[in-house]
Motif scaffolding. Structure first.
Motif, PDB file in Angstrom:
ATOM      1  N   ARG A 120       9.656 -22.068 -25.634  1.00 57.97           N
ATOM      2  CA  ARG A 120      10.380 -20.730 -26.177  1.00 57.97           C
ATOM      3  C   ARG A 120       9.270 -19.749 -26.308  1.00 57.97           C
ATOM      4  NH1 ARG A 120      13.952 -24.801 -28.023  1.00 57.97           N
ATOM      5  NH2 ARG A 120      13.397 -24.624 -30.702  1.00 57.97           N
ATOM      6  N   VAL A 121       8.570 -20.040 -27.285  1.00 57.21           N
ATOM      7  CA  VAL A 121       7.573 -18.635 -27.853  1.00 57.21           C
ATOM      8  C   VAL A 121       6.531 -18.915 -25.579  1.00 57.21           C
ATOM      9  CG1 VAL A 121       5.323 -18.900 -28.957  1.00 57.21           C
ATOM     10  CG2 VAL A 121       6.733 -19.924 -30.222  1.00 57.21           C
ATOM     11  N   ILE A 122       6.385 -19.211 -25.779  1.00 58.95           N
ATOM     12  CA  ILE A 122       5.770 -18.948 -24.246  1.00 58.95           C
ATOM     13  C   ILE A 122       6.845 -18.128 -23.149  1.00 58.95           C
ATOM     14  CG2 ILE A 122       5.415 -18.880 -21.672  1.00 58.95           C
ATOM     15  CD1 ILE A 122       3.979 -21.847 -23.645  1.00 58.95           C
ATOM     16  N   GLY A 123       7.717 -17.965 -24.044  1.00 58.42           N
ATOM     17  CA  GLY A 123       8.931 -17.024 -22.447  1.00 58.42           C
ATOM     18  C   GLY A 123       8.855 -15.566 -23.514  1.00 58.42           C
ATOM     19  N   GLU A 124       9.211 -15.567 -24.744  1.00 59.22           N
ATOM     20  CA  GLU A 124       9.422 -14.701 -26.166  1.00 59.22           C
ATOM     21  C   GLU A 124       7.832 -13.830 -25.161  1.00 59.22           C
ATOM     22  OE1 GLU A 124       9.709 -15.800 -29.762  1.00 59.22           O
ATOM     23  OE2 GLU A 124      12.069 -16.765 -29.664  1.00 59.22           O
ATOM     24  N   LEU A 125       6.896 -14.512 -25.734  1.00 57.67           N
ATOM     25  CA  LEU A 125       5.261 -13.303 -25.269  1.00 57.67           C
ATOM     26  C   LEU A 125       5.894 -12.732 -23.999  1.00 57.67           C
ATOM     27  CD1 LEU A 125       2.639 -16.516 -26.648  1.00 57.67           C
ATOM     28  CD2 LEU A 125       3.771 -13.928 -27.795  1.00 57.67           C
ATOM     29  N   GLU A 126       6.247 -13.290 -22.519  1.00 54.38           N
ATOM     30  CA  GLU A 126       6.164 -13.146 -21.993  1.00 54.38           C
ATOM     31  C   GLU A 126       6.948 -12.394 -21.314  1.00 54.38           C
ATOM     32  OE1 GLU A 126       6.798 -16.555 -19.015  1.00 54.38           O
ATOM     33  OE2 GLU A 126       4.320 -17.199 -19.114  1.00 54.38           O
ATOM     34  N   GLY A 127       7.885 -12.787 -22.434  1.00 53.49           N
ATOM     35  CA  GLY A 127       9.455 -10.787 -22.289  1.00 53.49           C
ATOM     36  C   GLY A 127       8.332 -10.071 -23.375  1.00 53.49           C
ATOM     37  N   GLN A 128       7.205 -10.246 -23.619  1.00 54.51           N
ATOM     38  CA  GLN A 128       6.931  -8.699 -24.849  1.00 54.51           C
ATOM     39  C   GLN A 128       5.767  -8.039 -23.663  1.00 54.51           C
ATOM     40  OE1 GLN A 128       5.373  -9.934 -28.097  1.00 54.51           O
ATOM     41  NE2 GLN A 128       7.585 -10.875 -29.192  1.00 54.51           N
ATOM     42  N   LEU A 129       5.668  -9.089 -23.049  1.00 54.68           N
ATOM     43  CA  LEU A 129       4.230  -8.305 -22.506  1.00 54.68           C
ATOM     44  C   LEU A 129       5.056  -8.301 -20.934  1.00 54.68           C
ATOM     45  CD1 LEU A 129       1.375  -8.552 -20.821  1.00 54.68           C
ATOM     46  CD2 LEU A 129       2.157 -10.864 -20.167  1.00 54.68           C
TER      47      LEU A 129
END
Length: 268
Positions: A120-129
């Motif tokens: 979930r953290v990776i998904g949120e970071l990819e969304g921010q990216l």
């Protein structure tokens, strides 16, 4: 004493155990009714009193044998079920210890939950990216690449990429310390623990069921009619014996007369 009863009924002093068994079987008569399940025992002895004691002794020993055999079977079944329960409990404790040791080694209560959080953290970071990249392209049409705002966005994008790469390496990598590998091994230990838990529950149910079944299937000897003192002797039958002896003696007498007459004829 069965060696000195009378000439015809006594066993010789040199009789063997096999002879005694055959003698015993001749003196005990068993009649089993398959429809009612009733076993009738009749005994022969030299006196009514001894025949009564003989019958009572057979019933007493039969009762002891059936009760002991039935309880022995019940004890063996219960003992087997208890041993299986102890083995299941031991396996369950071993599975618990392995799981706890693995959790302590990696300092994770539930690696699968940690892997889910990391995803979930990776998904949120990819969304921010993705949001920063869209913002960078939108501002690129109005600002120069060297502008402070553009540089700040590029730095943010670079930091996000580094953080995403770091989180992905934690989650999945060729090393044995990766989170997905840790979660996979944890699941194996967890499934083994769940299996041993179910097996232990089944063993407890089997023990309780075995106890109930053993108590229900315990056999006992029910005496419907107690042995009674005989009023008269059925064996031997005097009339029958007299007739047999008369016939045998007549045959012997006739044979002897025939031999004597033959001898007299030869003398003449």
């Amino acid at each position: 004493d069965i060696h000195g009863i009378d000439i015809f009924s006594a066993l010789p002093p040199w009789a063997k155990k096999e002879d005694f068994i055959r003698y015993f079987r001749k003196r005990v008569e068993l009649a089993y009714d398959e429809k009612t399940g009733i076993l009738t025992i009749r005994t022969q002895a030299t006196s009514p009193e001894f025949a009564l004691k003989f019958n009572q002794a057979i019933l007493r020993e039969s009762d002891n044998f059936i009760n002991e055999l039935s309880h022995q079977i019940a004890r063996e079944q219960n003992e087997f079920a208890s041993q299986e329960l102890q083995r299941a409990k031991k396996s369950l404790n071993e599975a618990k210890e392995r799981l706890l040791a693995y959790q302590n080694l990696h300092q994770l209560l539930d690696p699968t939950e940690s892997a889910g959080v990391a995803s979930r953290v990776i998904g949120e970071l990819e969304g921010q990216l993705a949001s920063k990249e869209v913002e960078y392209r939108a501002m690129g049409s109005a600002l120069q690449p060297e502008a402070a705002q553009m540089q700040a966005i590029r730095q943010a994008i670079g930091s996000l990429k580094i953080q995403i790469d770091t989180e992905k390496k934690k989650l999945a990598s060729p090393k044995d310390v990766s989170l997905n590998r840790t979660a996979s091994v944890y699941l194996e230990y967890k499934q083994l623990l769940d299996f041993q838990t179910e097996l232990y529950k089944l063993s407890m149910s089997a023990v309780e069921k075995m106890r109930v079944e053993s108590a229900r299937k315990v056999k006992t000897l029910a005496i419907l009619s107690s042995p009674q003192l005989a009023d008269e002797a059925e064996f031997p039958k005097p009339g029958y014996l007299l007739l047999v002896w008369f016939f045998c003696l007549s045959m012997l007498f006739g044979f002897v007369r025939l031999v004597l007459e033959i001898i007299e004829d030869h003398r003449d």
